[in-house]
Design a protein around this motif. Structure first.
Motif, PDB file in Angstrom:
ATOM      1  N   GLN A   5       0.835  -1.192   0.000  1.00  0.00           N
ATOM      2  CA  GLN A   5       0.000   0.000   0.000  1.00  0.00           C
ATOM      3  C   GLN A   5       0.870   1.241   0.000  1.00  0.00           C
ATOM      4  OE1 GLN A   5      -3.318  -0.071  -0.192  1.00  0.00           O
ATOM      5  NE2 GLN A   5      -3.209  -2.297  -0.311  1.00  0.00           N
ATOM      6  N   ALA A   6       0.409   2.268  -0.700  1.00  0.00           N
ATOM      7  CA  ALA A   6       1.132   3.544  -0.701  1.00  0.00           C
ATOM      8  C   ALA A   6       1.012   4.149   0.688  1.00  0.00           C
ATOM      9  CB  ALA A   6       0.523   4.492  -1.736  1.00  0.00           C
ATOM     10  N   THR A   7       2.125   4.626   1.208  1.00  0.00           N
ATOM     11  CA  THR A   7       2.061   5.306   2.488  1.00  0.00           C
ATOM     12  C   THR A   7       1.613   6.725   2.225  1.00  0.00           C
ATOM     13  OG1 THR A   7       4.404   5.832   2.264  1.00  0.00           O
ATOM     14  CG2 THR A   7       3.828   3.895   3.593  1.00  0.00           C
ATOM     15  N   GLU A 124       9.358   1.442 -10.699  1.00  0.00           N
ATOM     16  CA  GLU A 124       8.215   1.902  -9.904  1.00  0.00           C
ATOM     17  C   GLU A 124       8.589   2.157  -8.440  1.00  0.00           C
ATOM     18  OE1 GLU A 124       6.311   3.059 -11.772  1.00  0.00           O
ATOM     19  OE2 GLU A 124       5.326   1.697 -13.163  1.00  0.00           O
ATOM     20  N   GLU A 125       9.538   1.425  -7.899  1.00  0.00           N
ATOM     21  CA  GLU A 125       9.960   1.698  -6.524  1.00  0.00           C
ATOM     22  C   GLU A 125      10.653   3.056  -6.434  1.00  0.00           C
ATOM     23  OE1 GLU A 125      12.101  -1.754  -5.091  1.00  0.00           O
ATOM     24  OE2 GLU A 125      10.217  -2.791  -4.640  1.00  0.00           O
ATOM     25  N   ARG A 146      -1.007  17.799  -5.892  1.00  0.00           N
ATOM     26  CA  ARG A 146      -0.700  16.743  -4.921  1.00  0.00           C
ATOM     27  C   ARG A 146      -1.644  15.552  -5.104  1.00  0.00           C
ATOM     28  NH1 ARG A 146      -0.573  19.426   0.163  1.00  0.00           N
ATOM     29  NH2 ARG A 146      -2.829  19.236   0.174  1.00  0.00           N
ATOM     30  N   ASP A 147      -2.935  15.824  -5.324  1.00  0.00           N
ATOM     31  CA  ASP A 147      -3.902  14.734  -5.533  1.00  0.00           C
ATOM     32  C   ASP A 147      -3.572  13.943  -6.799  1.00  0.00           C
ATOM     33  OD1 ASP A 147      -5.210  15.590  -3.249  1.00  0.00           O
ATOM     34  OD2 ASP A 147      -6.880  16.541  -4.335  1.00  0.00           O
ATOM     35  N   THR A 148      -3.170  14.638  -7.851  1.00  0.00           N
ATOM     36  CA  THR A 148      -2.781  13.973  -9.093  1.00  0.00           C
ATOM     37  C   THR A 148      -1.573  13.074  -8.858  1.00  0.00           C
ATOM     38  OG1 THR A 148      -3.671  15.746 -10.467  1.00  0.00           O
ATOM     39  CG2 THR A 148      -1.948  14.366 -11.457  1.00  0.00           C
ATOM     40  N   ILE A 149      -0.580  13.609  -8.179  1.00  0.00           N
ATOM     41  CA  ILE A 149       0.630  12.828  -7.895  1.00  0.00           C
ATOM     42  C   ILE A 149       0.292  11.607  -7.056  1.00  0.00           C
ATOM     43  CG2 ILE A 149       2.771  12.906  -6.536  1.00  0.00           C
ATOM     44  CD1 ILE A 149       3.184  15.750  -7.729  1.00  0.00           C
ATOM     45  N   GLU A 150      -0.562  11.757  -6.061  1.00  0.00           N
ATOM     46  CA  GLU A 150      -0.936  10.619  -5.219  1.00  0.00           C
ATOM     47  C   GLU A 150      -1.731   9.579  -6.006  1.00  0.00           C
ATOM     48  OE1 GLU A 150      -0.059   9.516  -2.241  1.00  0.00           O
ATOM     49  OE2 GLU A 150       1.313  11.205  -2.062  1.00  0.00           O
ATOM     50  N   PHE A 152      -1.467   8.980  -9.262  1.00  0.00           N
ATOM     51  CA  PHE A 152      -0.527   8.306 -10.152  1.00  0.00           C
ATOM     52  C   PHE A 152       0.421   7.415  -9.353  1.00  0.00           C
ATOM     53  CE2 PHE A 152      -0.765  11.801 -13.665  1.00  0.00           C
ATOM     54  CZ  PHE A 152      -2.090  11.472 -13.880  1.00  0.00           C
ATOM     55  N   ARG A 153       0.797   7.868  -8.174  1.00  0.00           N
ATOM     56  CA  ARG A 153       1.668   7.062  -7.311  1.00  0.00           C
ATOM     57  C   ARG A 153       1.008   5.724  -6.981  1.00  0.00           C
ATOM     58  NH1 ARG A 153       2.823   8.200  -1.101  1.00  0.00           N
ATOM     59  NH2 ARG A 153       4.364   6.573  -0.744  1.00  0.00           N
ATOM     60  N   ALA A 154      -0.277   5.750  -6.673  1.00  0.00           N
ATOM     61  CA  ALA A 154      -1.002   4.517  -6.363  1.00  0.00           C
ATOM     62  C   ALA A 154      -1.008   3.574  -7.570  1.00  0.00           C
ATOM     63  CB  ALA A 154      -2.433   4.832  -5.933  1.00  0.00           C
ATOM     64  N   GLU A 155      -1.143   4.127  -8.769  1.00  0.00           N
ATOM     65  CA  GLU A 155      -1.124   3.289  -9.964  1.00  0.00           C
ATOM     66  C   GLU A 155       0.272   2.735 -10.234  1.00  0.00           C
ATOM     67  OE1 GLU A 155      -2.981   5.560 -13.105  1.00  0.00           O
ATOM     68  OE2 GLU A 155      -4.962   5.327 -12.183  1.00  0.00           O
ATOM     69  N   GLU A 156       1.309   3.518  -9.940  1.00  0.00           N
ATOM     70  CA  GLU A 156       2.682   3.018 -10.101  1.00  0.00           C
ATOM     71  C   GLU A 156       2.943   1.859  -9.129  1.00  0.00           C
ATOM     72  OE1 GLU A 156       3.866   4.098 -12.715  1.00  0.00           O
ATOM     73  OE2 GLU A 156       3.630   6.243 -12.932  1.00  0.00           O
ATOM     74  N   LEU A 157       2.419   1.974  -7.918  1.00  0.00           N
ATOM     75  CA  LEU A 157       2.567   0.879  -6.952  1.00  0.00           C
ATOM     76  C   LEU A 157       1.779  -0.357  -7.392  1.00  0.00           C
ATOM     77  CD1 LEU A 157       2.493   2.884  -3.611  1.00  0.00           C
ATOM     78  CD2 LEU A 157       4.430   1.625  -4.579  1.00  0.00           C
ATOM     79  N   GLU A 158       0.664  -0.131  -8.050  1.00  0.00           N
ATOM     80  CA  GLU A 158      -0.097  -1.247  -8.621  1.00  0.00           C
ATOM     81  C   GLU A 158       0.749  -1.954  -9.688  1.00  0.00           C
ATOM     82  OE1 GLU A 158      -3.559  -1.352 -11.902  1.00  0.00           O
ATOM     83  OE2 GLU A 158      -4.091  -0.220 -10.098  1.00  0.00           O
TER      84      GLU A 158
END
Length: 195
Positions: A5-7, A124-125, A146-150, A152-158
């Motif tokens: 999970q993204a922190t 992705e890491e 910030r919301d956009t980055i978060e 996209f970050r969640a999708e990168e972690l996926e």
């Protein structure tokens, strides 16, 4: 291995970012963020295009890689728009990332399915760390960014998790391959922010 999970980035109300002497002016810091994120998403697009060129349409992992590629295209479209809207100069290194990204994707796919997935995990890491740092630095007046980055970050972690499920860690020389790709990714980030 990192958590799946993204922190959450620190809430700026709890931990405000105070500018210090020697810090970049806010406008330049934002321009660097958008510049490097646009370059990174462009590079990711090219990595997946290199992998797909080697794998072909009928490869068992082609649909998975194509899905990740499509998400990267959406990320890139967003940062392309932000570059225009905010009048940010794109990196001058984009022709290099055009070739290097494709070459990395093609080379890892030629090394085998697990090496291609190891490439995804490594990239992705690094992107997870990068986006988390950016998100923590953005103040409330940049909550949309910030919301956009978060998101996209969640999708990168996926993408990372998907690659791990597809055997990335079993790639021959995984640790060495991962370390080399992470080093290259961090260097690309540093250069794209500045050039």
């Amino acid at each position: 291995m990192k958590e799946n999970q993204a922190t959450a980035a620190p809430d700026s109300a709890e931990k405000p970012h105070h500018r210090l002497p020697g810090d970049l002016p806010k406008e330049e810091e934002l321009a660097r963020m958008i510049r490097v994120d646009q370059a990174g998403e462009y590079g990711a697009r090219r990595i997946y295009e290199g992998q797909l060129a080697v794998m072909g349409r009928n490869h068992p992992n082609a649909a998975t890689v194509k899905h990740m590629h499509e998400q990267e295209l959406r990320h890139l479209e967003t940062f392309d728009r932000l570059v225009c809207e905010r009048r940010v100069r794109p990196t001058a290194l984009q022709p290099i990332w055009h070739v290097a990204g494709f070459a990395l994707g093609a080379a890892t796919a030629l090394m085998g399915d697990k090496a291609a997935m190891a490439c995804t995990v490594a990239v992705e890491e690094v992107i997870d760390e990068h986006y988390a740092e950016q998100s923590a630095r953005l103040e409330d007046d940049e909550s949309d960014l910030r919301d956009t980055i978060e998101e996209f970050r969640a999708e990168e972690l996926e993408h990372r998790d998907t690659a791990l499920e597809h055997g990335a860690a079993q790639a021959p020389g995984y640790e060495v391959l991962s370390a080399a790709i992470k080093t290259g990714s961090r260097l690309a980030i540093w250069l794209s922010q500045r050039v």
